[in-house]
Design a protein around this motif. Structure first.
Motif, PDB file in Angstrom:
ATOM      1  N   UNK A 111       0.828  -1.193  -0.078  1.00 32.74           N
ATOM      2  CA  UNK A 111       0.061  -0.102   0.177  1.00 32.74           C
ATOM      3  C   UNK A 111       0.969   1.246   0.033  1.00 32.74           C
ATOM      4  N   UNK A 112       2.368   1.149   0.002  1.00 30.39           N
ATOM      5  CA  UNK A 112       2.942   2.410   0.172  1.00 30.39           C
ATOM      6  C   UNK A 112       3.258   3.047  -1.004  1.00 30.39           C
ATOM      7  N   UNK A 113       3.702   2.261  -2.128  1.00 36.35           N
ATOM      8  CA  UNK A 113       4.035   3.009  -3.363  1.00 36.35           C
ATOM      9  C   UNK A 113       2.711   3.587  -3.941  1.00 36.35           C
ATOM     10  N   UNK A 114       2.762   4.426  -5.195  1.00 40.44           N
ATOM     11  CA  UNK A 114       1.847   5.173  -5.922  1.00 40.44           C
ATOM     12  C   UNK A 114       1.592   6.376  -5.207  1.00 40.44           C
ATOM     13  N   UNK A 115       0.491   7.035  -5.826  1.00 40.20           N
ATOM     14  CA  UNK A 115       0.179   8.380  -5.371  1.00 40.20           C
ATOM     15  C   UNK A 115      -0.815   8.488  -4.211  1.00 40.20           C
ATOM     16  N   UNK A 116      -0.690   8.752  -3.299  1.00 33.43           N
ATOM     17  CA  UNK A 116      -1.801   8.758  -2.113  1.00 33.43           C
ATOM     18  C   UNK A 116      -2.691   9.749  -2.531  1.00 33.43           C
ATOM     19  N   UNK A 117      -3.918   9.573  -2.015  1.00 33.19           N
ATOM     20  CA  UNK A 117      -4.989  10.565  -1.902  1.00 33.19           C
ATOM     21  C   UNK A 117      -4.959  11.354  -0.798  1.00 33.19           C
ATOM     22  N   UNK A 131      -3.996   5.258   0.895  1.00 31.62           N
ATOM     23  CA  UNK A 131      -3.109   4.819   0.013  1.00 31.62           C
ATOM     24  C   UNK A 131      -3.626   4.882  -1.469  1.00 31.62           C
ATOM     25  N   UNK A 132      -2.798   4.837  -2.228  1.00 31.32           N
ATOM     26  CA  UNK A 132      -3.075   4.901  -3.853  1.00 31.32           C
ATOM     27  C   UNK A 132      -4.241   3.880  -3.794  1.00 31.32           C
ATOM     28  N   UNK A 133      -5.420   4.347  -4.522  1.00 32.68           N
ATOM     29  CA  UNK A 133      -6.622   3.503  -4.666  1.00 32.68           C
ATOM     30  C   UNK A 133      -6.219   2.164  -5.665  1.00 32.68           C
ATOM     31  N   UNK A 134      -5.540   2.381  -6.528  1.00 27.53           N
ATOM     32  CA  UNK A 134      -5.156   0.898  -7.353  1.00 27.53           C
ATOM     33  C   UNK A 134      -4.578  -0.007  -6.639  1.00 27.53           C
ATOM     34  N   UNK A 135      -3.562   0.411  -5.590  1.00 27.51           N
ATOM     35  CA  UNK A 135      -2.988  -0.637  -4.690  1.00 27.51           C
ATOM     36  C   UNK A 135      -3.683  -1.461  -3.857  1.00 27.51           C
ATOM     37  N   UNK A 136      -4.674  -0.432  -3.463  1.00 26.83           N
ATOM     38  CA  UNK A 136      -5.662  -0.755  -2.268  1.00 26.83           C
ATOM     39  C   UNK A 136      -6.564  -1.604  -2.917  1.00 26.83           C
ATOM     40  N   UNK A 147     -11.773   3.700 -10.458  1.00 26.32           N
ATOM     41  CA  UNK A 147     -10.602   4.384 -10.990  1.00 26.32           C
ATOM     42  C   UNK A 147     -10.315   4.471 -12.272  1.00 26.32           C
ATOM     43  N   UNK A 148     -10.890   3.300 -12.981  1.00 23.07           N
ATOM     44  CA  UNK A 148     -10.687   3.380 -14.565  1.00 23.07           C
ATOM     45  C   UNK A 148     -11.697   4.345 -14.993  1.00 23.07           C
ATOM     46  N   UNK A 149     -13.024   4.308 -14.457  1.00 24.81           N
ATOM     47  CA  UNK A 149     -14.109   5.365 -15.072  1.00 24.81           C
ATOM     48  C   UNK A 149     -13.835   6.909 -14.669  1.00 24.81           C
ATOM     49  N   UNK A 150     -13.193   7.088 -13.404  1.00 24.38           N
ATOM     50  CA  UNK A 150     -13.457   8.398 -12.759  1.00 24.38           C
ATOM     51  C   UNK A 150     -11.868   9.202 -12.428  1.00 24.38           C
ATOM     52  N   UNK A 151     -10.818   8.341 -12.488  1.00 30.07           N
ATOM     53  CA  UNK A 151      -9.722   8.748 -11.886  1.00 30.07           C
ATOM     54  C   UNK A 151      -8.611   8.732 -12.979  1.00 30.07           C
ATOM     55  N   UNK A 152      -8.689   9.445 -13.995  1.00 32.73           N
ATOM     56  CA  UNK A 152      -7.891   9.285 -15.181  1.00 32.73           C
ATOM     57  C   UNK A 152      -6.242   9.546 -14.891  1.00 32.73           C
ATOM     58  N   UNK A 153      -6.115  10.292 -13.677  1.00 34.18           N
ATOM     59  CA  UNK A 153      -4.769  10.495 -13.464  1.00 34.18           C
ATOM     60  C   UNK A 153      -4.220   9.231 -12.619  1.00 34.18           C
TER      61      UNK A 153
END
Length: 117
Positions: free
Chosen positions: A16-22, A39-44, A76-82
């Protein structure tokens, strides 16, 4: 190219540590500002999908974990293009999470194909 060669030695919580946190400031129930860090929603989401398949996981929690992980990745795929879900992102994943990401991608593709018929 694998970004984190040392992933196998990390615990599942470390995923849960890497990626871009919210990070946001939200209003608490008492009206006071509160800093929210998640944590980054993708990793979570992938962590939740991994938990759902873990043999030692409480069987009553598995369906909830599966649903939460899948729905969050879809959001994430639909609403979080970043937050990309491309091959470059896949290359950052620990080995244990790759099958769960691939499975989600396949099921998403299958659902889109059925919807087009």
């Amino acid at each position: 190219m694998r970004l984190y060669a040392s992933w196998p030695t990390w615990s599942s919580q470390d995923w849960l540590l890497p990626g871009r946190r919210v990070e946001h400031v939200v209003c608490g129930l008492d009206g006071q500002p509160c800093r929210l860090i998640a944590p980054d929603p993708r990793y979570f989401a992938l962590h939740k999908l991994w938990l759902a398949k873990k043999p030692t996981r409480n069987p009553l929690k598995r369906p909830k974990d599966e649903k939460q992980g899948s729905l969050l990745l879809s959001a994430v795929a639909e609403r979080m293009p970043h937050y990309s879900l491309d091959d470059a992102f896949r290359d950052t994943l620990p080995t244990e999470l790759i099958p769960h990401f691939d499975s989600w991608c396949t099921s998403r593709y299958d659902m889109a194909t059925k919807a087009m018929r």
